[in-house]
Design an enzyme around this catalytic site. Structure first.
Site, PDB file in Angstrom:
ATOM      1  N   ASN A 195       0.859  -1.189   0.000  1.00  0.00           N
ATOM      2  CA  ASN A 195       0.000   0.000   0.000  1.00  0.00           C
ATOM      3  C   ASN A 195       0.895   1.239   0.000  1.00  0.00           C
ATOM      4  OD1 ASN A 195       0.796   0.457   2.724  1.00  0.00           O
ATOM      5  ND2 ASN A 195      -0.887  -0.810   3.473  1.00  0.00           N
ATOM      6  N   GLU A 198       3.380   1.552   2.897  1.00  0.00           N
ATOM      7  CA  GLU A 198       4.498   0.616   2.797  1.00  0.00           C
ATOM      8  C   GLU A 198       5.535   1.088   1.780  1.00  0.00           C
ATOM      9  OE1 GLU A 198       1.973  -3.297   4.262  1.00  0.00           O
ATOM     10  OE2 GLU A 198       2.014  -2.766   2.129  1.00  0.00           O
ATOM     11  N   ASP A 265      -5.834  -8.370   1.803  1.00  0.00           N
ATOM     12  CA  ASP A 265      -5.884  -9.830   1.679  1.00  0.00           C
ATOM     13  C   ASP A 265      -6.821 -10.242   0.551  1.00  0.00           C
ATOM     14  OD1 ASP A 265      -4.242 -10.039   3.923  1.00  0.00           O
ATOM     15  OD2 ASP A 265      -5.931 -10.153   5.307  1.00  0.00           O
TER      16      ASP A 265
END
Length: 313
Positions: A195, A198, A265
């Site tokens: 993301n 990150e 996820d």
């Protein structure tokens, strides 16, 4: 055309967790301290971390094999029971450390507090070597490997490097959901799904959620670590596929967002299934984007069915 993932086999290796939810009402403040009193009405357990990736895969009709570590405790047994009930094959290492568990207390629609049970995982050398030998056998039988790294210790540099090199040797596709600043261990992966935050962690400074800046930073990271491509998930701005060959920005599918926990996820699960079923990368990303758009409308760590995905496509 309706999607069907029944024949898609995915191997997931990563940090296995349990998400506990305690739902209640807040009607007064505690006389003991300035905190709300939550009167619990219901409680719920959900598969979290790498387990949530596996859960999303089976919910969408795919075949998931989940590998990771759990403790010799009640929460570990709960994960095993839930996984088997949902049709997930499991191959767990049992450790003396507690099963990673995150308990969330929700008052109305608002999260009040989160309680974490966890210790950084350190597998003994012999246990890790035996585990690697077993994983090598599983990789041979899997067209796609998902490495779900939550930074809890399972995906050490040694294990991650071993997984990617073994997968490359067998022609197995590798998708990584990354965590932390050590991206050397992901070198050789086919697709990494950070993301925006990150990306900033890797580059050493915050990254603005804007097309141009995302492109520049992502290409710098790709060249630095010898990667094939990044799929950057960008919350309300959708997602961006960036490689030396192409750059593609896809706007978000969801008009309303209740809860983004677990959405990453869902992206990884839908993406891995779409690619395994033979979809081109750009189409696979559009499918993953639609899947994420459905789950962010749900509270907590959620999944979607293949019917929901097809309806929204």
């Amino acid at each position: 055309m309706k999607l069907n993932f029944n024949d898609c086999k995915i191997l997931i290796v990563g940090d296995v967790m349990l998400d506990k939810y305690y739902f209640g009402k807040v009607e007064r403040i505690s006389p003991e301290a300035p905190v709300p009193i939550v009167n619990i009405v219901t409680e719920e357990s959900r598969l979290g971390g790498a387990s949530n990736v596996a859960n999303n895969i089976t919910s969408l009709g795919g075949q998931a094999t989940l590998c990771g570590a759990i403790g010799h405790d009640f929460f570990g047994k709960e994960i095993e029971r839930m996984a088997h009930r949902k049709g997930i094959k499991t191959d767990f290492v049992k450790t003396e450390q507690p099963t990673i568990t995150k308990a969330r207390v929700i008052g109305g629609r608002q999260q009040i507090v989160r309680i974490d049970y966890e210790q950084h995982l350190e597998l003994p050398d012999k246990t890790r070597e035996d585990f690697q030998t077993h994983l090598a056998e599983l990789i041979q039988d899997s067209p796609t490997l998902v490495i779900s790294d939550y930074g809890k210790g399972m995906i050490s540099e040694k294990l991650c490097t071993f997984l990617i090199q073994t997968a490359k040797g067998h022609g197995t596709r590798v998708i990584v959901d990354p965590k932390g600043q050590n991206w050397k261990k992901y070198a050789g992966a086919d697709l990494i799904t950070p993301n925006v935050k990150e990306l900033g962690d890797i580059i050493g400074h915050p990254v603005k959620n804007e097309d141009r800046e995302i492109e520049e930073v992502a290409l710098e990271i790709i060249h630095c670590y010898g990667l094939s491509a990044l799929l950057v998930t960008r919350s309300e701005k959708g997602m961006s596929l960036i490689s030396d060959q192409e750059i593609l920005h896809i706007p978000t599918h969801s008009q309303e967002v209740f809860d983004v926990s677990g959405a990453g996820d869902t992206v990884v699960a839908a993406l891995s299934l779409a690619l395994t079923s033979g979809q081109e990368i750009t189409n696979a990303i559009r499918i993953a984007n639609v899947a994420a758009g459905v789950v962010v409308k749900k509270i907590g760590t959620a999944t979607l069915s293949i019917e929901e995905l097809n309806d929204n496509l």
